[in-house]
Design an enzyme around this catalytic site. Structure first.
Site, mmCIF file in Angstrom:
data_model
loop_
_atom_site.group_PDB
_atom_site.id
_atom_site.type_symbol
_atom_site.label_atom_id
_atom_site.label_comp_id
_atom_site.label_asym_id
_atom_site.label_seq_id
_atom_site.Cartn_x
_atom_site.Cartn_y
_atom_site.Cartn_z
ATOM 1 N N ASN A 151 -6.169 4.185 -7.051
ATOM 2 C CA ASN A 151 -7.395 4.728 -6.455
ATOM 3 C C ASN A 151 -8.385 5.020 -7.572
ATOM 4 O OD1 ASN A 151 -9.199 5.344 -4.502
ATOM 5 N ND2 ASN A 151 -8.577 7.475 -4.321
ATOM 6 N N SER B 71 -7.657 0.901 3.288
ATOM 7 C CA SER B 71 -8.123 0.426 1.984
ATOM 8 C C SER B 71 -9.325 -0.494 2.165
ATOM 9 C CB SER B 71 -6.983 -0.357 1.313
ATOM 10 O OG SER B 71 -7.439 -0.989 0.140
ATOM 11 N N ASP C 199 -7.942 8.240 0.304
ATOM 12 C CA ASP C 199 -8.428 7.134 1.142
ATOM 13 C C ASP C 199 -8.199 7.388 2.633
ATOM 14 O OD1 ASP C 199 -9.665 5.529 -0.689
ATOM 15 O OD2 ASP C 199 -8.008 4.133 -0.950
ATOM 16 N N GLY D 273 -13.650 -1.471 -6.996
ATOM 17 C CA GLY D 273 -14.966 -0.914 -6.698
ATOM 18 C C GLY D 273 -15.002 0.008 -5.488
ATOM 19 N N GLY D 274 -13.841 0.482 -5.031
ATOM 20 C CA GLY D 274 -13.826 1.423 -3.904
ATOM 21 C C GLY D 274 -14.539 0.830 -2.707
ATOM 22 N N THR E 224 -4.052 -0.831 -7.248
ATOM 23 C CA THR E 224 -4.847 0.358 -7.552
ATOM 24 C C THR E 224 -4.036 1.640 -7.690
ATOM 25 O OG1 THR E 224 -6.785 1.620 -6.818
ATOM 26 C CG2 THR E 224 -5.271 0.918 -5.106
ATOM 27 N N ARG F 111 0.846 -1.183 0.000
ATOM 28 C CA ARG F 111 0.000 0.000 0.000
ATOM 29 C C ARG F 111 0.891 1.246 0.000
ATOM 30 N NH1 ARG F 111 -5.070 1.693 -1.179
ATOM 31 N NH2 ARG F 111 -6.087 2.849 0.486
ATOM 32 N N THR G 33 -8.994 0.679 -9.391
ATOM 33 C CA THR G 33 -8.434 -0.531 -8.839
ATOM 34 C C THR G 33 -8.628 -1.689 -9.798
ATOM 35 O OG1 THR G 33 -9.079 0.383 -6.769
ATOM 36 C CG2 THR G 33 -8.649 -1.983 -6.804
HETATM 37 O O1 DON Z 1 -7.890 1.000 -1.567
HETATM 38 C C1 DON Z 1 -9.070 1.257 -1.754
HETATM 39 O O2 DON Z 1 -9.979 0.797 -1.089
HETATM 40 C C2 DON Z 1 -9.448 2.161 -2.926
HETATM 41 N N1 DON Z 1 -8.363 3.021 -3.259
HETATM 42 C C3 DON Z 1 -9.869 1.293 -4.069
HETATM 43 C C4 DON Z 1 -10.269 2.077 -5.301
HETATM 44 C C5 DON Z 1 -11.045 1.291 -6.280
HETATM 45 O O3 DON Z 1 -11.421 0.173 -6.065
HETATM 46 C C6 DON Z 1 -11.400 2.001 -7.528
HETATM 47 N N2 DON Z 1 -12.001 1.108 -8.476
HETATM 48 N N3 DON Z 1 -13.093 1.068 -8.874
#
Ligand code: DON
Length: 564
Positions: free
Chosen positions: A398, A447, A418, A468-469, A396, A105, A378
């Site tokens: 982000n 994350s 984040d 998917g954040g 990712t 990370r 991601t």
């Molecule tokens: O680490 C995380 O949770 C976020 N930065 C993930 C971002 C993400 O999944 C974007 N994609 N759709």
């Protein structure tokens, strides 16, 4: 073109010759959504990256070699999320029974501070943690790849060769990539101090060739010099020069000091399976474990897939897990997190005491659990090899194309978003946080990424993960339930519509094809239902007891399976 083919032959000849079923042609490829095979498989966001991984296994590499080659290829062919300038997590189970969890990370630069995104009146300037130089954390991916390489078999130079070639000579882009680059054209121009490979005079279209000479050069430096080819010397100097031009704060020391970390794997049982997943600084493993714990006492299978009863319990579990996330979770190297209590099955049952069947809870009344402090875009890829080594990686920048600043040919992340830039101030995914996830120098931002391997009797049966954040944790929660409890087939496990609740805002997002009858029943219970964009892009490998392998790429993108 002729020169390209000749070079292609010399660099790739051993790979192409070794490939019986799989070849890599960056000018001509197609997406494979489903494979039923028996030796090895890679599923990733791009067909060329999946194929690069399989070619490496055909050359004698193991699943870790393949995962490294696939990530490097994604850094070239999937610039919106595949990366050198971001970070990620790797979860692996080896044929010898070892579990590995690697954390690469990003970290906050040493000059970062708690209130760096607040204006003079204390108001959060949310675009500042998303756009441009100040949004970037110190990249971890290259350190992570070298940490993973300790478990690999082939020389690093071999694993990086396909990426170098596709950066140097180009590859043909998909319609989705063309659309993504066109969407970001204005940002690339506005946020960079120098021209980049991602902008050309005309709009991009499907079938155009994307050539990334500067990225190829950086990849070559990594190939020749190892980690120092990225974290020191020419590449590091280019990154810092770009930071200085654009008022960023990443320094040569930040880069030189970056370290990937070997973490203690998060392992737990659910429904007779052993789940291996990522611990902090991902909130994903803990969140998924909490959700599974909370629903374990209910007869979901009997109630039925997507029945209002099952969905309601799952929504309420999601609500409570995300409430806990917002308050308690952060980088354990900096804050104390009550992990034991949060992941305790008894605590999960207590959390569900406030659940009323048939009536929606209200997030305002739920808040985080009552815990006394303990004595603190991601993309995903799944790989299995012929020996049974399993690797699950989520990585990712982000949001799509990160902070859109390009240095040394690669795009930098905007992972600083984040962090909780201010208690209660939502990030791009609407997630709120508090002190535990406040910014501090060298701290890792929390994350949701949840690369996961499910095992039965110590043998991998599912290798999975998703972007998917904030929705990542619910996507993984539902993917596991779809297979382990609802017993859906592999394609439906990935492609069935999903729903998502993250405590705040107090709404249930449902995908467009989510059944109307269930949505209506939920509305009658008091839930606010909103139609969402696609939720997750799951890469799933399912390994059957007879050795058969099913590899599924999500219908929601260009995701593609390769293998034989
Ligand atoms: O680490 C995380 O949770 C976020 N930065 C993930 C971002 C993400 O999944 C974007 N994609 N759709």
């Amino acid at each position: 073109m002729r020169r390209y083919l000749i070079l292609w032959f010399f660099v790739m000849a051993p790979l192409v010759l070794a490939a019986q079923q799989v070849t890599l042609d960056p000018y001509n490829y197609s997406v494979d959504k489903y494979l039923n095979i028996s030796n090895c498989a890679v599923v990733s966001a791009h067909p060329l990256a999946s194929k690069a991984g399989v070619l490496i296994m055909q050359q004698g590499g193991n699943a870790i070699d393949a995962a490294i080659a696939t990530q490097l290829a994604l850094a070239v062919v999937y610039p919106q999320a595949g990366n050198l300038g971001g970070g990620g997590f790797l979860v692996a189970h080896t044929k010898n029974g070892d579990n590995i969890t690697l954390d690469y990370r990003e970290t906050a630069p040493a000059a970062a501070h708690r209130d760096m995104y607040l204006d003079a009146n204390g108001v959060a300037q949310t675009r500042k943690s998303l756009d441009g130089h100040l949004a970037a954390g110190v990249p971890g991916t290259v350190a992570g790849l070298f940490a993973a390489h300790k478990h690999a078999r082939l020389p690093f130079a071999k694993l990086i060769a396909p990426a170098i070639l596709m950066a140097e000579k180009g590859f043909v882009i998909t319609a989705a990539e063309a659309a993504g680059l066109n969407r970001q054209r204005e940002s690339f121009l506005r946020l960079n101090t120098q021209p980049t490979a991602f902008v050309k005079n005309e709009p991009w279209k499907k079938g155009d060739t994307l050539i990334q000479k500067e990225l190829a050069h950086t990849l070559q430096l990594i190939s020749a010099k190892g980690m120092k080819g990225f974290y020191e010397g020419e590449t590091a100097q280019k990154v810092v020069a770009e930071m200085k031009r654009g008022n960023g704060i990443i320094t040569l020391d930040d880069l030189k000091n970056y370290q990937a970390k070997v973490r203690q794997p998060l392992l737990f049982t659910f429904a007779g399976y052993n789940i291996l997943t990522m611990p902090l600084p991902s909130s994903g493993g803990i969140g998924m474990q909490q959700m599974l714990n909370m629903v374990e006492q209910y007869p979901l299978q009997q109630w039925g897939f997507h029945s209002a009863k099952s969905v309601q319990v799952m929504i309420e579990a999601e609500r409570r897990a995300y409430a806990d996330r917002a308050v308690f979770l952060g980088d354990q190297d900096f804050v104390k997190v009550p992990v034991k209590k949060l992941t305790d099955k008894k605590y999960a049952r207590e959390r569900m005491l406030s659940f009323t069947p048939g009536t929606a809870s209200v997030s305002q009344n739920i808040a985080a659990g009552n815990i006394m402090p303990e004595s603190t875009e991601t993309t995903h890829l799944s790989v299995v090899d012929q020996q049974g080594n399993a690797v699950s990686v989520t990585t990712t920048l982000n949001s799509s194309y990160g902070c859109r600043v390009v240095a040394a040919g690669f795009i930098l992340n905007n992972e600083m978003d984040d962090f909780s830039v201010k208690p209660g101030s939502p990030n791009i995914y609407g997630l709120v946080g508090a002190e535990a996830n406040a910014i501090a120098p060298r701290k890792r931002m929390l994350s949701c990424m949840t690369p996961t391997i499910v095992m039965k009797e110590n043998k991998p049966v599912l290798i999975t993960g998703t972007p998917g954040g904030s929705t990542i944790i619910t996507s993984m929660f539902q993917t596991l339930l779809n297979d382990l409890v609802f017993k859906l087939d592999a394609s439906s496990t990935v492609n069935a519509p999903k729903f998502h609740h993250q405590w705040l805002p107090d709404v249930v997002e449902v995908e467009k094809d989510f059944p109307d009858s269930t949505a209506l029943a939920l509305e009658k219970m008091g839930y606010k239902i909103v139609k969402s964009n696609p939720i997750g892009r799951v890469e799933l490998i399912k390994i059957h007891a007879n050795g058969k392998i099913e590899a599924v790429g999500d219908k929601r993108g260009d995701d593609s399976a390769a293998g034989f």
